[in-house]
Design a protein around this motif. Structure first.
Motif, PDB file in Angstrom:
ATOM      1  N   UNK A  28       1.080  -1.358   0.059  1.00 34.91           N
ATOM      2  CA  UNK A  28      -0.055  -0.155   0.108  1.00 34.91           C
ATOM      3  C   UNK A  28       0.942   1.384   0.035  1.00 34.91           C
ATOM      4  N   UNK A  29       0.447   2.208  -0.501  1.00 33.58           N
ATOM      5  CA  UNK A  29       0.947   3.589  -0.677  1.00 33.58           C
ATOM      6  C   UNK A  29       0.070   4.671  -0.364  1.00 33.58           C
ATOM      7  N   UNK A  30       0.446   5.641   0.526  1.00 31.78           N
ATOM      8  CA  UNK A  30      -0.487   6.847   1.077  1.00 31.78           C
ATOM      9  C   UNK A  30      -0.886   7.635  -0.537  1.00 31.78           C
ATOM     10  N   UNK A  68       4.348   5.872  -9.318  1.00 30.81           N
ATOM     11  CA  UNK A  68       3.874   4.671  -9.434  1.00 30.81           C
ATOM     12  C   UNK A  68       2.791   4.191 -10.265  1.00 30.81           C
ATOM     13  N   UNK A  69       1.955   5.191 -10.275  1.00 29.94           N
ATOM     14  CA  UNK A  69       0.579   4.908 -11.044  1.00 29.94           C
ATOM     15  C   UNK A  69       0.877   4.784 -12.512  1.00 29.94           C
ATOM     16  N   UNK A  70       1.959   5.158 -12.940  1.00 28.42           N
ATOM     17  CA  UNK A  70       2.351   5.091 -14.519  1.00 28.42           C
ATOM     18  C   UNK A  70       3.374   4.203 -14.499  1.00 28.42           C
ATOM     19  N   UNK A  71       4.090   3.536 -13.443  1.00 27.67           N
ATOM     20  CA  UNK A  71       4.904   2.506 -13.640  1.00 27.67           C
ATOM     21  C   UNK A  71       4.601   1.018 -14.325  1.00 27.67           C
ATOM     22  N   UNK A  72       5.492   0.230 -14.830  1.00 32.84           N
ATOM     23  CA  UNK A  72       4.640  -0.995 -15.269  1.00 32.84           C
ATOM     24  C   UNK A  72       5.445  -1.965 -14.279  1.00 32.84           C
ATOM     25  N   UNK A  73       6.456  -1.586 -13.537  1.00 36.27           N
ATOM     26  CA  UNK A  73       7.102  -2.597 -12.747  1.00 36.27           C
ATOM     27  C   UNK A  73       7.894  -1.849 -11.504  1.00 36.27           C
ATOM     28  N   UNK A  74       8.350  -2.876 -10.566  1.00 33.73           N
ATOM     29  CA  UNK A  74       9.046  -2.206  -9.460  1.00 33.73           C
ATOM     30  C   UNK A  74      10.073  -3.067  -8.879  1.00 33.73           C
ATOM     31  N   UNK A 125      -2.423  -4.561 -10.700  1.00 38.34           N
ATOM     32  CA  UNK A 125      -3.705  -3.844 -10.352  1.00 38.34           C
ATOM     33  C   UNK A 125      -3.175  -2.830  -9.231  1.00 38.34           C
ATOM     34  N   UNK A 126      -4.017  -1.794  -9.314  1.00 35.89           N
ATOM     35  CA  UNK A 126      -4.058  -0.717  -8.420  1.00 35.89           C
ATOM     36  C   UNK A 126      -5.131  -0.314  -7.918  1.00 35.89           C
ATOM     37  N   UNK A 127      -5.684  -0.397  -6.688  1.00 37.60           N
ATOM     38  CA  UNK A 127      -6.887  -0.330  -6.152  1.00 37.60           C
ATOM     39  C   UNK A 127      -6.966   0.877  -5.075  1.00 37.60           C
ATOM     40  N   UNK A 129      -3.447   3.450  -1.745  1.00 36.99           N
ATOM     41  CA  UNK A 129      -3.804   2.646  -3.057  1.00 36.99           C
ATOM     42  C   UNK A 129      -3.059   1.396  -2.931  1.00 36.99           C
ATOM     43  N   UNK A 130      -3.689   0.371  -2.929  1.00 36.61           N
ATOM     44  CA  UNK A 130      -2.960  -0.953  -2.989  1.00 36.61           C
ATOM     45  C   UNK A 130      -2.656  -1.272  -4.247  1.00 36.61           C
ATOM     46  N   UNK A 131      -1.446  -1.990  -4.259  1.00 39.62           N
ATOM     47  CA  UNK A 131      -0.737  -2.210  -5.437  1.00 39.62           C
ATOM     48  C   UNK A 131      -0.389  -3.591  -5.628  1.00 39.62           C
ATOM     49  N   UNK A 132      -0.937  -4.343  -6.616  1.00 45.85           N
ATOM     50  CA  UNK A 132      -0.748  -5.688  -6.630  1.00 45.85           C
ATOM     51  C   UNK A 132       0.161  -5.907  -7.934  1.00 45.85           C
ATOM     52  N   UNK A 133       1.343  -6.807  -7.512  1.00 48.39           N
ATOM     53  CA  UNK A 133       2.133  -7.208  -8.434  1.00 48.39           C
ATOM     54  C   UNK A 133       2.499  -8.622  -8.810  1.00 48.39           C
ATOM     55  N   UNK A 134       2.731  -9.106 -10.045  1.00 44.93           N
ATOM     56  CA  UNK A 134       3.308 -10.566 -10.276  1.00 44.93           C
ATOM     57  C   UNK A 134       4.690 -10.719 -10.333  1.00 44.93           C
TER      58      UNK A 134
END
Length: 163
Positions: free
Chosen positions: A49-51, A60-66, A119-121, A127-132
């Motif tokens: 999660x990120x505030x 982060x909202x535009x990023x494809x990977x982290x 996903x970003x919710x 915002x909750x971010x889900x990554x594979x």
């Protein structure tokens, strides 16, 4: 429920410490996150999660990977650096290298994963971010004690007894 009571409850809940890094057109971005959790084994998914007020949210909202790094005992200074103002986080060019995929890899952190963001919710003020997870590294086999956050401070966890 008051904000203070809610915070007090979670101050008693130890959380693992990670540093999330990503590339952006304006340069490297990173932040400390204590909300990383495993979501699924098949496929391998995690979330954090990120505030909504974070200076890293726009990138982060535009990023494809982290990359998500797990600092260990003795690396609380790294977690502190990435919890400070954005200008200080990558101010030492000797502490990181950009991977060919663009994410900043922090030197000296033995365990990290690379995730494609799926996903970003928006959830309340975060915002909750889900990554594979598509790549993982564990140099040294995780022999050092992990870093945890509890009651507003970093702690080094030590096991009780023998495995």
């Amino acid at each position: 429920m008051s904000d203070e009571l809610f915070r007090s409850v979670f101050r008693r809940h130890p959380a693992g410490v990670t540093v999330v890094t990503l590339g952006s057109p304006s340069g490297p971005v990173g932040f400390t996150a204590t909300s990383v959790v495993s979501v699924s084994m098949d496929p391998p998914l995690l979330s954090f999660a990120i505030a909504q007020t974070s200076s890293s949210l726009a990138a982060l909202s535009r990023a494809e990977s982290v990359l998500i790094h797990w600092p260990e005992a003795g690396q609380s200074d790294l977690a502190t650096r990435f919890a400070r103002s954005a200008q200080e986080r990558f101010s030492d060019p000797e502490m990181w290298t950009a991977l060919s995929s663009g994410e900043p890899l922090l030197h000296g952190v033995a365990t990290w994963v690379r995730c494609l963001l799926t996903e970003r919710v928006q959830a309340g003020d975060h915002t909750i971010v889900i990554g594979r997870v598509v790549e993982a590294c564990m140099n040294g086999g995780g022999d050092n004690a992990p870093l945890a956050y509890l009651d507003g401070r970093y702690h080094e966890l030590v096991p009780i007894g023998t495995p």
